[in-house]
Structures are given as C-alpha cells and as structure tokens.
Write a protein that holds these residues in place. Structure first.
Motif: not given
Length: 401
Positions: A34-38, A268-270
C-alpha cells in the motif's frame, strides 16, 4: 472491500486455535504494498502520524518505505528513535508542548517543530538559545470559514490546535533570533473520503495562509496540510483516489509557490492493514432484538463509542445462515461498550470468532484497556506470509499494583 483475503483468513483461523482472548493482527505485506504508490511521487513529503499505531513493526515498515515521522509525545519520540530512526526525520506536533518536553526533544536531536501558541514560540527560542542551535518552526493556523463545510472537523468551533491569523499577527517573529520560521501548518478535518472536498478545502486555505505569511514576513518554504485522509468503514463508501489527490496537491504547490508540501498520514497509511479477532461469549434475544456479547469491547476498540461508527465485522467461519442485525456489546459494565449494530449470520453464537477489519489505526492504543482489569490483547504481524507474535496477551496482574 473489508473482507479478509484467503491467506489472511487462514492465518486468522490458525491464530484462534492458539488464543482464547481478543487480539490484533497487522498485515505488513499488505502495508508495504500500500505504501509504494504513496511515496512514488515528487509532490508531497510524507510523515507518518505515530498516534495512529505506534507498534514497532509498523514503524519499521514505514521507515523502509521512506516515510518520516510525526510525533506528539516523549513516548512516541522514544519509540521512533528506538527503531534506529534519525531524529532529523522527526517532526514534533501536538497542542501540549511544555518547556520540559521541548528540552527533551531538542536533547534527543529533533530540530523541526510545529508551534501552536505564543508560549511555544517563546519556549522553542529559549531552548534553542540554551543549546546554541537554530530550530525550524512552522506555525499552526486555525482558520474559520463562513461555510462550516470548509472546516468539517469542528465547524467554526474553538479547538486547542494552533491560533487564528489575528492571534499570530500579534507576535513579532523578528524577536526570536534562534528560530527559522519555515512555514505554516493547518489541519482541521478528519477521515475525509471525498477527493473533491479535500481539494476544495485546500483551495479555500490558500488565500488566508498566503496573506498571513506575508503579514508575518515569513518566506513560505513549507506548507503542511496535516492529514485527515480517510478510509471507508461502511461497504457503500468509496476509497480516496490517491493519484487525483496528488494532482490536487500539485496545484496547491504551484499556487502557493512553496518549496515543499508536507502531510502527516496516519489512518490512510496504516488503517486498512489491521484486523481484530474477538471471541463471542453468547447470543441472546432481548425485547425482540438480537444481541451478541463478545470478549473485547471499547477496552480494545474505543472508536465506535467516540464516533458512533462501527468497524466492519464478519464471522470468521463459513455460514449458510441468513444475516440478521445484531447489537454487539463488549464485556465492560457500561452501556457505552457497544461495538455497533452489525449484520452477521443468524447462527453466530458462543465459541465463534468475529473479525473486525480496518483496525490498523486508532485501535488498541486509542482505547481504554485497563477498565475492569481484562487481559491486554496480544498483537501479531503477518510478514512474508507468516504470523509473528510481537506482544503476547498479558493479564491484569502485569499492570496492577
């Protein structure tokens, strides 16, 4: 949207063979993906709001992804630094920065602060002089709008976060030689699910913030938009579109002319990477209504009592029974211990386990675990497809004196 994947479900079922009391589980594989595109963009610098979930393995995963860290207490700071993270990557926010706390942060190497009051500016300057250093400071601004929807967290009501433009204008920043005022911070909303509304809010802030920076003589290098990006808790709710948000942020960056945009992401991150497993004690019928009594309640998940909004839940085992609305209650001796009115199979009963999803943020550490002296919940992580116990369940004797 809120259902466990096949692999998560298998792991959860295996864990319920080991555990007899409620526990949390966080899927670090899902989180990392999930964090990669952020972080794969050049528009906004991202900080992780540690208040959302301070578990060490969560922090380590965000560190590997390239996040910096927003901390609001000595405990959060110590937890972040204990993971080997440099204090140069820490931003100190929060409304209650005492002189003592500021000294602790500076002594640990933190150099970036959000000031929420005149006193905090004075104290930051005092400590910077004591250490013969210069600190970078953002002033937190609390705006009021004619339209309440521009400030959905609290309308135009007073909050403890920052000061209004008029109040900041009463401060002569030139008096504080040890401080470099690099920008402004504003954050007045929570769990927003509309990309369009967020873009509208950001646009509404540009003019008053630029005017304030000009009045104060601040060269606006940084504009910090805080967080507030939401995740869906109801099946009919749609998720935010990150690429569209980045486009809106790029427009704000161009309009304001700042060198850097910052945001502190928590939920939104976790939020979507965690779930909470909760055994059913019993099903009963009262005044024609179905009730479930479960082992864990607001001692582990306080959010439903605070917001009136339940976490999504499902039965862990398969069932062919029709769904019925259940009033789900935890074990505490208060009517506040209500986890929601949830659709579940009619045969849900003693010995079953419920899975509450979207629990990666504002779960255990937001709650009230000591009331009635129940066990503290275990915490597991899933990494490389395998479950690892980070903290076992602990009885009340571990904290009672």
């Amino acid at each position: 949207m809120h259902c466990l994947s096949t692999s998560q479900r298998a792991i959860a079922q295996n864990l319920t063979q080991r555990e007899t009391t409620p526990f949390f589980c966080y899927d670090l594989d899902q989180l990392a993906a999930h964090l990669i595109p952020l972080v794969d963009q050049q528009i906004v610098k991202l900080w992780y709001a540690v208040k959302a979930n301070p578990l060490s393995r969560i922090i380590q995963t965000l560190d590997k992804a390239g996040f910096n860290f927003d901390v609001a207490s000595n405990g959060e700071l110590n937890q972040v630094l204990s993971q080997g993270i440099s204090p140069e990557r820490v931003l100190n926010t929060g409304p209650a920065k005492s002189l003592q706390q500021i000294r602790h942060f500076v002594a640990q190497g933190v150099r970036i602060f959000v000031a929420e009051s005149h006193n905090q500016v004075i104290w930051l300057n005092q400590v910077a002089n004591e250490y013969d250093i210069q600190l970078q400071v953002l002033l937190r601004v609390q705006l009021r709008f004619d339209k309440a929807e521009h400030n959905p967290l609290g309308g135009n009501t007073l909050t403890p976060f920052g000061l209004g433009c008029e109040q900041w204008q009463q401060l002569d920043l030139k008096e504080f030689k040890a401080l470099e005022f690099v920008g402004l911070h504003i954050f007045q909303w929570g769990n927003m699910l509309s990309t369009e509304t967020l873009a509208e809010l950001w646009q509404a802030m540009v003019k008053p913030l630029l005017e304030l920076a000009d009045t104060l003589g601040i060269e606006l290098k940084v504009l910090d938009l805080g967080g507030g990006l939401g995740i869906p808790y109801q099946p009919q709710q749609a998720s935010l579109d990150w690429p569209s948000l980045v486009e809106a942020l790029a427009q704000i960056k161009q309009q304001t002319g700042v060198e850097e945009l910052w945001m502190e992401l928590g939920r939104y991150a976790v939020g979507e990477c965690g779930f909470y497993l909760n055994p059913v004690v019993e099903q009963k019928t009262n005044y024609g209504e179905l009730q479930l009594i479960v082992s864990g309640g607001i001692n582990h998940l306080l959010r439903p009592a605070v917001t009136g909004q339940a976490f999504p839940a499902q039965l862990l085992r398969d069932s062919a029974a029709s769904e019925q609305k259940f009033h789900v209650h935890g074990p505490l001796c208060t009517a506040l211990d209500h986890l929601g009115d949830l659709p579940l199979p009619a045969d849900t009963s003693s010995g079953d386990w419920l899975v509450f999803s979207q629990c990666g943020a504002y779960g255990y550490t937001e709650s009230m675990p000591f009331f009635l002296c129940h066990e503290l919940p275990a915490e597991y992580v899933i990494e490389n497809g395998k479950s690892i116990c980070v903290r076992p369940s602990e009885p009340a004797a571990s904290y009672l004196r």
